[in-house]
Design a protein around this motif. Sequence first.
Motif, PDB file in Angstrom:
ATOM      1  N   GLU A 103       4.930  13.085  -1.865  1.00  0.00           N
ATOM      2  CA  GLU A 103       3.850  13.966  -1.397  1.00  0.00           C
ATOM      3  C   GLU A 103       3.890  14.096   0.121  1.00  0.00           C
ATOM      4  OE1 GLU A 103      -1.053  14.347  -1.494  1.00  0.00           O
ATOM      5  OE2 GLU A 103      -0.037  12.826  -2.713  1.00  0.00           O
ATOM      6  N   ARG A 104       4.190  12.972   0.800  1.00  0.00           N
ATOM      7  CA  ARG A 104       4.220  12.968   2.267  1.00  0.00           C
ATOM      8  C   ARG A 104       5.487  13.647   2.804  1.00  0.00           C
ATOM      9  NH1 ARG A 104       1.936   9.340   6.146  1.00  0.00           N
ATOM     10  NH2 ARG A 104       2.358  10.264   8.188  1.00  0.00           N
ATOM     11  N   VAL A 105       6.622  13.361   2.165  1.00  0.00           N
ATOM     12  CA  VAL A 105       7.908  13.910   2.639  1.00  0.00           C
ATOM     13  C   VAL A 105       8.677  14.465   1.430  1.00  0.00           C
ATOM     14  CG1 VAL A 105       9.832  13.498   4.196  1.00  0.00           C
ATOM     15  CG2 VAL A 105       7.912  11.898   4.192  1.00  0.00           C
ATOM     16  N   PRO A 106       8.323  15.662   0.970  1.00  0.00           N
ATOM     17  CA  PRO A 106       8.930  16.206  -0.254  1.00  0.00           C
ATOM     18  C   PRO A 106      10.443  16.338  -0.196  1.00  0.00           C
ATOM     19  CG  PRO A 106       6.995  17.472   0.394  1.00  0.00           C
ATOM     20  CD  PRO A 106       7.295  16.549   1.536  1.00  0.00           C
ATOM     21  N   ARG A 107      11.001  16.599   0.996  1.00  0.00           N
ATOM     22  CA  ARG A 107      12.443  16.853   1.081  1.00  0.00           C
ATOM     23  C   ARG A 107      13.285  15.578   1.068  1.00  0.00           C
ATOM     24  NH1 ARG A 107      13.294  18.767   7.388  1.00  0.00           N
ATOM     25  NH2 ARG A 107      12.670  16.797   8.383  1.00  0.00           N
ATOM     26  N   LEU A 108      12.664  14.426   1.274  1.00  0.00           N
ATOM     27  CA  LEU A 108      13.395  13.162   1.323  1.00  0.00           C
ATOM     28  C   LEU A 108      13.909  12.788  -0.057  1.00  0.00           C
ATOM     29  CD1 LEU A 108      13.949  11.045   3.615  1.00  0.00           C
ATOM     30  CD2 LEU A 108      12.042   9.737   2.658  1.00  0.00           C
ATOM     31  N   PHE A 109      15.173  12.425  -0.157  1.00  0.00           N
ATOM     32  CA  PHE A 109      15.755  12.014  -1.437  1.00  0.00           C
ATOM     33  C   PHE A 109      15.315  10.575  -1.728  1.00  0.00           C
ATOM     34  CE2 PHE A 109      19.104  12.832  -4.641  1.00  0.00           C
ATOM     35  CZ  PHE A 109      19.201  11.573  -5.198  1.00  0.00           C
ATOM     36  N   VAL A 110      14.495  10.423  -2.758  1.00  0.00           N
ATOM     37  CA  VAL A 110      14.001   9.104  -3.146  1.00  0.00           C
ATOM     38  C   VAL A 110      14.850   8.568  -4.291  1.00  0.00           C
ATOM     39  CG1 VAL A 110      12.088   7.798  -4.118  1.00  0.00           C
ATOM     40  CG2 VAL A 110      11.653   9.527  -2.361  1.00  0.00           C
ATOM     41  N   LEU A 120       4.242  -1.195 -13.059  1.00  0.00           N
ATOM     42  CA  LEU A 120       4.791   0.143 -13.198  1.00  0.00           C
ATOM     43  C   LEU A 120       3.905   1.196 -12.529  1.00  0.00           C
ATOM     44  CD1 LEU A 120       7.023   1.863 -14.360  1.00  0.00           C
ATOM     45  CD2 LEU A 120       5.809   1.899 -16.544  1.00  0.00           C
ATOM     46  N   ALA A 121       2.614   1.101 -12.723  1.00  0.00           N
ATOM     47  CA  ALA A 121       1.696   2.079 -12.134  1.00  0.00           C
ATOM     48  C   ALA A 121       1.736   2.033 -10.614  1.00  0.00           C
ATOM     49  CB  ALA A 121       0.266   1.828 -12.621  1.00  0.00           C
ATOM     50  N   ARG A 122       1.832   0.842 -10.060  1.00  0.00           N
ATOM     51  CA  ARG A 122       1.884   0.705  -8.603  1.00  0.00           C
ATOM     52  C   ARG A 122       3.157   1.323  -8.058  1.00  0.00           C
ATOM     53  NH1 ARG A 122       5.570  -1.524  -4.687  1.00  0.00           N
ATOM     54  NH2 ARG A 122       4.381  -1.721  -2.755  1.00  0.00           N
ATOM     55  N   GLN A 123       4.288   1.075  -8.730  1.00  0.00           N
ATOM     56  CA  GLN A 123       5.551   1.611  -8.242  1.00  0.00           C
ATOM     57  C   GLN A 123       5.575   3.126  -8.330  1.00  0.00           C
ATOM     58  OE1 GLN A 123       7.295  -0.496  -6.776  1.00  0.00           O
ATOM     59  NE2 GLN A 123       9.208   0.558  -6.306  1.00  0.00           N
ATOM     60  N   CYS A 124       5.009   3.676  -9.385  1.00  0.00           N
ATOM     61  CA  CYS A 124       4.929   5.126  -9.507  1.00  0.00           C
ATOM     62  C   CYS A 124       4.046   5.709  -8.406  1.00  0.00           C
ATOM     63  CB  CYS A 124       4.379   5.509 -10.873  1.00  0.00           C
ATOM     64  SG  CYS A 124       5.537   5.243 -12.243  1.00  0.00           S
ATOM     65  N   ALA A 125       2.997   4.988  -8.052  1.00  0.00           N
ATOM     66  CA  ALA A 125       2.103   5.451  -6.978  1.00  0.00           C
ATOM     67  C   ALA A 125       2.841   5.486  -5.645  1.00  0.00           C
ATOM     68  CB  ALA A 125       0.880   4.541  -6.886  1.00  0.00           C
ATOM     69  N   VAL A 126       3.723   4.520  -5.434  1.00  0.00           N
ATOM     70  CA  VAL A 126       4.521   4.498  -4.201  1.00  0.00           C
ATOM     71  C   VAL A 126       5.439   5.717  -4.144  1.00  0.00           C
ATOM     72  CG1 VAL A 126       6.398   3.295  -3.013  1.00  0.00           C
ATOM     73  CG2 VAL A 126       4.454   2.005  -3.884  1.00  0.00           C
ATOM     74  N   ILE A 127       6.141   5.977  -5.235  1.00  0.00           N
ATOM     75  CA  ILE A 127       7.059   7.120  -5.281  1.00  0.00           C
ATOM     76  C   ILE A 127       6.300   8.425  -5.080  1.00  0.00           C
ATOM     77  CG2 ILE A 127       8.656   8.412  -6.755  1.00  0.00           C
ATOM     78  CD1 ILE A 127       9.298   5.678  -8.102  1.00  0.00           C
ATOM     79  N   GLU A 128       5.178   8.555  -5.747  1.00  0.00           N
ATOM     80  CA  GLU A 128       4.361   9.765  -5.622  1.00  0.00           C
ATOM     81  C   GLU A 128       3.879   9.957  -4.186  1.00  0.00           C
ATOM     82  OE1 GLU A 128       1.330   9.017  -8.457  1.00  0.00           O
ATOM     83  OE2 GLU A 128       2.514   9.699 -10.188  1.00  0.00           O
ATOM     84  N   ALA A 129       3.461   8.862  -3.534  1.00  0.00           N
ATOM     85  CA  ALA A 129       2.968   8.949  -2.163  1.00  0.00           C
ATOM     86  C   ALA A 129       4.067   9.390  -1.206  1.00  0.00           C
ATOM     87  CB  ALA A 129       2.394   7.600  -1.731  1.00  0.00           C
ATOM     88  N   VAL A 130       5.258   8.849  -1.389  1.00  0.00           N
ATOM     89  CA  VAL A 130       6.388   9.212  -0.526  1.00  0.00           C
ATOM     90  C   VAL A 130       6.760  10.677  -0.722  1.00  0.00           C
ATOM     91  CG1 VAL A 130       8.836   8.829  -0.068  1.00  0.00           C
ATOM     92  CG2 VAL A 130       7.303   6.873  -0.376  1.00  0.00           C
ATOM     93  N   ALA A 183       4.093   6.385   5.012  1.00  0.00           N
ATOM     94  CA  ALA A 183       4.126   6.537   6.466  1.00  0.00           C
ATOM     95  C   ALA A 183       5.482   6.106   7.014  1.00  0.00           C
ATOM     96  CB  ALA A 183       3.001   5.716   7.104  1.00  0.00           C
ATOM     97  N   LEU A 184       6.043   5.035   6.463  1.00  0.00           N
ATOM     98  CA  LEU A 184       7.377   4.597   6.874  1.00  0.00           C
ATOM     99  C   LEU A 184       8.410   5.655   6.514  1.00  0.00           C
ATOM    100  CD1 LEU A 184       9.465   2.521   7.852  1.00  0.00           C
ATOM    101  CD2 LEU A 184       9.411   1.524   5.559  1.00  0.00           C
ATOM    102  N   ALA A 185       8.296   6.211   5.322  1.00  0.00           N
ATOM    103  CA  ALA A 185       9.225   7.253   4.896  1.00  0.00           C
ATOM    104  C   ALA A 185       9.157   8.453   5.829  1.00  0.00           C
ATOM    105  CB  ALA A 185       8.918   7.677   3.462  1.00  0.00           C
ATOM    106  N   ARG A 211       0.838  -1.203   0.000  1.00  0.00           N
ATOM    107  CA  ARG A 211       0.000   0.000   0.000  1.00  0.00           C
ATOM    108  C   ARG A 211       0.874   1.254   0.000  1.00  0.00           C
ATOM    109  NH1 ARG A 211      -4.320  -0.546   4.715  1.00  0.00           N
ATOM    110  NH2 ARG A 211      -5.114   1.308   3.602  1.00  0.00           N
ATOM    111  N   PRO A 212       0.759   2.087  -1.025  1.00  0.00           N
ATOM    112  CA  PRO A 212       1.584   3.294  -1.116  1.00  0.00           C
ATOM    113  C   PRO A 212       1.516   4.170   0.136  1.00  0.00           C
ATOM    114  CG  PRO A 212       0.490   2.904  -3.198  1.00  0.00           C
ATOM    115  CD  PRO A 212      -0.102   1.921  -2.220  1.00  0.00           C
ATOM    116  N   GLU A 213       0.340   4.296   0.734  1.00  0.00           N
ATOM    117  CA  GLU A 213       0.215   5.153   1.907  1.00  0.00           C
ATOM    118  C   GLU A 213       0.998   4.616   3.099  1.00  0.00           C
ATOM    119  OE1 GLU A 213      -3.636   2.630   1.772  1.00  0.00           O
ATOM    120  OE2 GLU A 213      -2.205   3.551   0.373  1.00  0.00           O
ATOM    121  N   GLU A 214       1.138   3.294   3.182  1.00  0.00           N
ATOM    122  CA  GLU A 214       1.919   2.711   4.273  1.00  0.00           C
ATOM    123  C   GLU A 214       3.415   2.899   4.037  1.00  0.00           C
ATOM    124  OE1 GLU A 214       0.720  -1.325   4.836  1.00  0.00           O
ATOM    125  OE2 GLU A 214      -1.233  -0.781   5.684  1.00  0.00           O
ATOM    126  N   VAL A 215       3.834   2.835   2.785  1.00  0.00           N
ATOM    127  CA  VAL A 215       5.238   3.107   2.460  1.00  0.00           C
ATOM    128  C   VAL A 215       5.548   4.570   2.772  1.00  0.00           C
ATOM    129  CG1 VAL A 215       7.007   3.089   0.671  1.00  0.00           C
ATOM    130  CG2 VAL A 215       5.201   1.351   0.651  1.00  0.00           C
TER     131      VAL A 215
END
Length: 278
Positions: free
Chosen positions: A139-146, A127-137, A100-102, A94-98
């Motif tokens: 959005e939640r923590v913009p300054r974090l280097f992904v 691919l769509a799921r992985q992009c959703a994970v990156i987008e969620a992270v 939250a961990l970030a 679940r992107p939102e849980e990833v």
Amino acid sequence: MSAHPGPDGHTAFHRLHHTGRPLLLPNAWDHASAAALVRRGFPAIGTTSLGVAVAAGLPDATGATRAETLALARGLTRLPALVSVDIEGGFSERPEEVAALAAALDAAGVVGVNIEDGRPDGTLAPLARQCAVIEAVKERVPRLFVNARTDTHWLAATGAAGAPRLSVTAERLEHYVRAGADGVFVPALTDEHHIASLADDLGDTPLNILLSPGHHTYERLAELGVRRISCGSLLFRAALHSAVELAWSLAHPGSDPAPLPGYAETESLSDAFMAAHG
């Protein structure tokens, strides 16, 4: 450097990818290995998921080490260094849980995370799921280097998939950058022409390559346009090898040293522990 580096720490970590020389990121597996690397002078430290997993008697890349990864991260941010953490696939579907961990890692003082798209069954995440994970992270923590990792070549190198096509790799990287990734990582990519091509296509987005002794050097990767070079599990495997060979040589003077263990051999060290605690 405090456990909460704030904007300056995050900015400093981003800048390390744009100095004109690749960021050599050594990967630690516990406090002692990280502290030793910091003492030697490395400004930034990553973690190795294989090292963290095997040190705990757990399998790598299966989502089994969330607690261990978070606990280690919270300890490492007490060191005077910038810390990036390998969170495998995010320890959740679940992107939102990833995300939250970030956020929890960011609150602990971590400045970057590495997120991979390889799955335990040897396939790539949609691919769509992985992009959703990156987008969620982001959005939640913009300054974090992904650092978005694609395992197109890694799965092929470990025998879990057929020969990779560079076009598939390039497509995934393009989508990950569009989703907000600050850098991209292609472990097991060793072909110099392919590395140079991807680095050129990515422009200002840093390309991360896993150092593979025998295939390339730091200097050669720098010439090819690579911005970040990771050691992965190399230091962990070398440390195990050195300790075992020293002990063996004390009992068997003059014996020939064994070769450096590979990824699969090292991961198998967890088998007996897992069998006993299964």
